[in-house]
Design an enzyme around this catalytic site. Structure first.
Site, PDB file in Angstrom:
ATOM      1  N   THR A  25       0.822  -1.204   0.000  1.00 42.57           N
ATOM      2  CA  THR A  25       0.000   0.000   0.000  1.00 42.57           C
ATOM      3  C   THR A  25       0.861   1.260   0.000  1.00 42.57           C
ATOM      4  O   THR A  25       2.000   1.229   0.450  1.00 42.57           O
ATOM      5  CB  THR A  25      -0.903  -0.052   1.249  1.00 42.57           C
ATOM      6  OG1 THR A  25      -1.758  -1.169   1.109  1.00 42.57           O
ATOM      7  CG2 THR A  25      -1.719   1.191   1.442  1.00 42.57           C
ATOM      8  N   ASP A  39      -8.332  -3.100   4.042  1.00 47.93           N
ATOM      9  CA  ASP A  39      -8.621  -2.012   4.984  1.00 47.93           C
ATOM     10  C   ASP A  39      -8.496  -0.627   4.371  1.00 47.93           C
ATOM     11  O   ASP A  39      -9.117   0.326   4.849  1.00 47.93           O
ATOM     12  CB  ASP A  39      -7.662  -2.097   6.182  1.00 47.93           C
ATOM     13  CG  ASP A  39      -6.210  -1.964   5.752  1.00 47.93           C
ATOM     14  OD1 ASP A  39      -5.801  -2.675   4.792  1.00 47.93           O
ATOM     15  OD2 ASP A  39      -5.476  -1.158   6.342  1.00 47.93           O
ATOM     16  N   THR A  78      -1.634  -6.277   6.948  1.00 51.73           N
ATOM     17  CA  THR A  78      -2.611  -7.345   6.718  1.00 51.73           C
ATOM     18  C   THR A  78      -4.014  -6.777   6.927  1.00 51.73           C
ATOM     19  O   THR A  78      -4.511  -6.693   8.055  1.00 51.73           O
ATOM     20  CB  THR A  78      -2.360  -8.505   7.692  1.00 51.73           C
ATOM     21  OG1 THR A  78      -2.157  -7.955   9.000  1.00 51.73           O
ATOM     22  CG2 THR A  78      -1.110  -9.275   7.312  1.00 51.73           C
TER      23      THR A  78
HETATM   24  N1  ASP Z   1      -3.496  -3.197   3.726  1.00 52.49           N
HETATM   25  C1  ASP Z   1      -3.561  -3.567   2.349  1.00 52.49           C
HETATM   26  C2  ASP Z   1      -4.667  -4.547   2.108  1.00 52.49           C
HETATM   27  O1  ASP Z   1      -4.928  -5.352   2.970  1.00 52.49           O
HETATM   28  C3  ASP Z   1      -2.328  -4.166   1.827  1.00 52.49           C
HETATM   29  C4  ASP Z   1      -1.052  -3.462   2.136  1.00 52.49           C
HETATM   30  O2  ASP Z   1      -0.941  -2.663   3.045  1.00 52.49           O
HETATM   31  O3  ASP Z   1      -0.128  -3.738   1.391  1.00 52.49           O
HETATM   32  O4  ASP Z   1      -5.227  -4.534   1.040  1.00 52.49           O
END
Ligand code: ASP
Length: 331
Positions: free
Chosen positions: A198, A229, A251
């Site tokens: 992200t 999230d 996660t």
């Molecule tokens: N939090 C993001 C998700 O679960 C992924 C990430 O932070 O890379 O989609």
């Protein structure tokens, strides 16, 4: 004691993840620092010119989405069906207005779609084809889903498929123990196959307003239709002038279950905690109890900044107007 106005400030992240020590390539590491620095300089300039926190986080996430070093926009991960589904959100701490999109694959800059939802619709979250039709109707740049594909990401999916389980791009422990190393991508400071993909930004402007934005390709080998999230207001993204602006990476399921971004703000509002105490607590104490891995960036209206993570590293940086931008990857 004189209470001077805090300097406008921007902080950004490019995902948290696991470091493979043998993989560190100094030139590549320098490229990450340079990319973070350029984006911080652009955000810092906008704030120095009197721009809003909302515009600063939008610009920074635009640039992070476009930068191939970071896994949002171009270079996004693949779903189990070898497709892309991107999520993004933006929130204005002055008004508590928010906009988000999820499961889109044809809008070049997902964060702009999120902002359009906030400013040009009466809704907060639009998903899938409906979100894309809306983005098109407000004139956003559309691309073929192939635009987001890179061979490294495809190889990463194939490794996850070969491991015969629903490995998540950012589930570092799972890939670390079960899958073969990722030769083509091991030049990045954080192992791309063990990294949370992200990007995000938070900012405080000269008017004392806060804003947050987050954008992601999600997780490698995720089920089609899965939403993380990042676009869930209160989980991966939140901003309220009275407490903080927050953007998370990790996660996603655990961040949703812990309502992480809002929990941080609630600890400040109801518990009287400082920004850093609240941020440390949600990342180091709360998330680990449900095996949540990752980190976040947060700023408050007093100009404090906190960037905790419970993984080996998180691409990150911050810059106050008039000061030299600071960037970091590892602890
Ligand atoms: N939090 C993001 C998700 O679960 C992924 C990430 O932070 O890379 O989609």
């Amino acid at each position: 004691m004189t209470s001077s106005k805090p300097l406008p400030l921007i902080a950004i992240h490019g995902g948290a993840g696991t470091l493979t020590r043998q993989a560190i390539n100094p030139a590549q590491e320098a490229a990450y620092h340079a990319a973070l620095q350029d984006i911080l300089l652009a955000g810092q300039q906008l704030l120095a010119d009197g721009g809003s926190a909302l515009d600063a986080v939008s610009l920074a996430v635009d640039m992070l989405e476009d930068c191939p070093l970071f896994n949002a926009g171009h270079g996004a991960v693949f779903t189990h069906e070898e497709t892309h589904e991107l999520d993004a959100a933006v929130m204005d701490g002055a008004t508590l207005r928010a906009g988000a999109v999820a499961c889109i694959s044809q809008v070049r800059r997902p964060v702009r779609a999120a902002r359009a939802v906030m400013e040009q619709s009466e809704h907060v979250l639009l998903v899938g084809p409906g979100a894309e039709a809306f983005a098109k109707s407000v004139g956003l740049e559309m691309v073929s889903p192939d635009y987001f594909s890179t061979e490294n990401r495809r190889a990463q999916l194939h490794r996850a498929l070969a491991a015969d389980k629903t490995l998540l791009d950012h589930d570092g422990a799972a890939l670390a123990s079960d899958a073969a190393p990722a030769p083509a991508t091991e030049t990045a400071p954080l192992d791309e196959s063990r990294k949370f993909g992200t990007v995000g930004a938070v900012a405080l402007d000269a008017q004392g307003n806060l804003a947050a934005a987050t954008s992601t390709g999600g997780m490698t080998n995720k089920r089609v239709g899965r939403v993380g999230d990042s676009p869930i207001i209160g989980a991966g993204t939140y901003a309220d002038n009275r407490t903080a602006a927050v953007s998370c990476t990790g996660t996603g399921e655990m961040f949703i279950r812990a309502a992480t971004a809002y929990d941080l703000c609630a600890r400040m509002a109801y518990g009287g905690q400082s920004l850093d105490a609240a941020a440390q607590q949600v990342v180091m104490d709360v998330l680990p109890t449900i095996d949540g891995k990752g980190g976040l960036i947060a700023v408050d209206a007093q100009g404090n900044v906190s960037l905790p993570f419970n993984t080996e590293g998180m691409y990150r940086g911050w810059a106050r107007v008039g000061e030299t931008p600071q960037t970091a990857i590892f602890r």
